[in-house]
Write a protein that holds these residues in place. Structure first.
Motif, PDB file in Angstrom:
ATOM      1  N   GLN A 236       0.830  -1.207   0.000  1.00  0.00           N
ATOM      2  CA  GLN A 236       0.000   0.000   0.000  1.00  0.00           C
ATOM      3  C   GLN A 236       0.864   1.255   0.000  1.00  0.00           C
ATOM      4  OE1 GLN A 236      -2.580   0.298   3.384  1.00  0.00           O
ATOM      5  NE2 GLN A 236      -3.721   2.041   2.574  1.00  0.00           N
TER       6      GLN A 236
ATOM      7  N   SER B 274      -0.461  -7.367  -2.035  1.00  0.00           N
ATOM      8  CA  SER B 274      -1.419  -7.190  -0.942  1.00  0.00           C
ATOM      9  C   SER B 274      -0.700  -7.060   0.391  1.00  0.00           C
ATOM     10  CB  SER B 274      -2.387  -8.383  -0.882  1.00  0.00           C
ATOM     11  OG  SER B 274      -1.668  -9.596  -0.714  1.00  0.00           O
TER      12      SER B 274
ATOM     13  N   TYR C 239      -5.828  -6.376   2.263  1.00  0.00           N
ATOM     14  CA  TYR C 239      -5.880  -5.098   1.537  1.00  0.00           C
ATOM     15  C   TYR C 239      -5.160  -5.251   0.197  1.00  0.00           C
ATOM     16  CZ  TYR C 239      -5.466  -0.183   0.368  1.00  0.00           C
ATOM     17  OH  TYR C 239      -5.561   1.031  -0.279  1.00  0.00           O
ATOM     18  N   TYR C 240      -5.881  -4.981  -0.896  1.00  0.00           N
ATOM     19  CA  TYR C 240      -5.331  -5.088  -2.236  1.00  0.00           C
ATOM     20  C   TYR C 240      -5.325  -3.700  -2.881  1.00  0.00           C
ATOM     21  CZ  TYR C 240      -6.693  -9.919  -1.310  1.00  0.00           C
ATOM     22  OH  TYR C 240      -6.861 -11.151  -0.738  1.00  0.00           O
ATOM     23  N   PRO C 241      -4.159  -3.054  -2.968  1.00  0.00           N
ATOM     24  CA  PRO C 241      -4.113  -1.739  -3.609  1.00  0.00           C
ATOM     25  C   PRO C 241      -4.367  -1.855  -5.107  1.00  0.00           C
ATOM     26  CG  PRO C 241      -2.105  -2.201  -2.326  1.00  0.00           C
ATOM     27  CD  PRO C 241      -2.846  -3.486  -2.488  1.00  0.00           C
TER      28      PRO C 241
ATOM     29  N   THR D 281      -6.073  -8.216  -9.054  1.00  0.00           N
ATOM     30  CA  THR D 281      -6.202  -6.810  -8.683  1.00  0.00           C
ATOM     31  C   THR D 281      -6.821  -6.047  -9.851  1.00  0.00           C
ATOM     32  OG1 THR D 281      -3.999  -6.271  -9.521  1.00  0.00           O
ATOM     33  CG2 THR D 281      -4.146  -7.003  -7.235  1.00  0.00           C
TER      34      THR D 281
ATOM     35  N   GLU E 149      -9.031   0.029  -4.940  1.00  0.00           N
ATOM     36  CA  GLU E 149      -8.549  -0.839  -3.873  1.00  0.00           C
ATOM     37  C   GLU E 149      -9.646  -1.857  -3.555  1.00  0.00           C
ATOM     38  OE1 GLU E 149     -10.122   1.585   0.064  1.00  0.00           O
ATOM     39  OE2 GLU E 149      -8.028   1.714  -0.471  1.00  0.00           O
TER      40      GLU E 149
END
Length: 361
Positions: free
Chosen positions: A25, A146, A219-221, A296, A301
């Motif tokens: 991130q 991630s 969390y996947y930017p 992704t 996000e």
């Protein structure tokens, strides 16, 4: 580690370790136009994929209230879903919309905190509780796009409270409320699974000795070249079942089916449930733990909330006697769950390769 009926921990419940790697991130925040070489998948790996998007609408959707009431048609649908797909979406589960929304909002606020604040809860060198990354076992492996926060929820005496975020305000209470509700749903699902496996409702509970429940917030930017990276590498889950809450409007989860990848399109407020390796072993392969991965996208996000339900550390797992007969010979040998889990965490994710230790050659 052995199960102590007096509910006293003699030593910490640890799951192994993961090599520290850069925060994705933060990397995207500082330079959104660059994708470091260590995250880029080979052309061969990304091009050989067979997308089966037209099958997304066929992923089973099951009604929790009907399952809980013993509705025979819904039980047949559950049996077929576990055999044919290993995944299903669960609706009418009774978790209040407000609880789901608060969980999503608080987690978003946590991942939006400055990196210095999040790293107060960083994973220690010898464990995967806390904020960081999992399954990083070598200095040269391709990394996932991630970051994550992992917390052990139940048994409560096993919690690593130093890893539980103090910000945003009230986050711990929100995690507690959400996890308590998911625990209720998971216990009812175990009872229902016991029934469709031809057993009394309580049997799967008893086989666990004590349920271990973990929560991983992923969390996947966004990625400038999403076609070159994966949010999570293909893998199956090591536990009994997993219950996943997705964002309503951002796709990412894909499951392997009929040789290709099928996107699991989010269904508002539904939980995605999948069979884990342990249920596959107990059922002697009748129910399948299925490879899945996360892709992704370029602009958005994505955050997901995975709850893992597993047996106690020293539970011995092998095919149940009544699942083995002349037509269905024993496919798996006996494994101790804690040892099985740790060996899977100490290798990079490569589909179902980690299940080889349990298979009878």
């Amino acid at each position: 580690m052995s199960f102590n009926p007096d509910n006293e921990m003699e030593e910490p419940l640890t799951f192994g370790s993961s090599i520290a790697v850069p925060n994705v991130q933060e990397m995207v925040k500082n330079n959104p136009l660059e994708v470091p070489q260590r995250y880029i998948r080979s052309t061969e790996e990304m091009e050989k994929v067979n997308y089966l998007t037209h099958l997304s609408s066929q992923i089973p959707v099951l009604d929790f209230a009907l399952l809980s009431s013993g509705n025979s048609l819904e039980l047949l649908k559950l049996d077929k879903a576990c055999k044919d797909w290993g995944f299903f979406q669960l609706v009418n589960h009774g978790i209040e919309k407000e609880v789901l929304q608060r969980m999503k909002e608080a987690t978003t606020k946590f991942f939006d905190l400055p990196i210095e604040e999040k790293e107060k809860y960083a994973m220690p060198p010898n464990d995967v509780h806390g904020y960081g990354h999992a399954y990083v076992v070598s200095e040269d492996q391709i990394l996932d796009w991630s970051d994550l926060m992992f917390l052990l929820i139940y048994p409560t005496r096993c919690r690593r409270l130093q890893c539980w975020p103090k910000t945003p305000k009230g986050f711990n209470e929100i995690i507690e409320a959400y996890s308590r509700e998911v625990n209720r749903v998971s216990r009812e699902l175990l009872s229902t699974l016991s029934a469709i496996m031809g057993m009394e409702n309580h049997v799967l509970h008893e086989l666990h000795k004590e349920i271990i429940q973990g929560l991983r917030m992923n969390y996947y930017p966004p990625c400038i070249t999403p076609e070159n990276v994966l949010g999570v590498s293909p893998h199956s889950d090591s536990g009994t079942i997993t219950l996943l809450l997705q964002n309503d409007d951002v796709c990412g989860l894909e499951i392997r089916h009929k040789g290709g990848w099928v996107p699991v399109v989010p269904k508002s407020d539904a939980l995605v449930v999948n069979v884990g390796d342990i249920l596959e072993i107990w059922s002697n392969g009748k129910y399948k733990s299925i490879e899945h991965r996360v892709v992704t996208n370029k602009n958005r996000e994505r955050i997901s909330y995975a709850t893992f339900i597993s047996p106690w550390d020293d539970v011995e797992v092998e095919p149940l006697d009544h699942m083995v007969d002349a037509e269905n010979p024993k496919l798996y040998k006996k494994v101790i769950f804690g040892e099985y889990l740790r060996q899977s965490l100490q290798r990079k994710m490569e589909g179902k390769a980690h299940t080889d230790v349990a298979r009878i050659k």
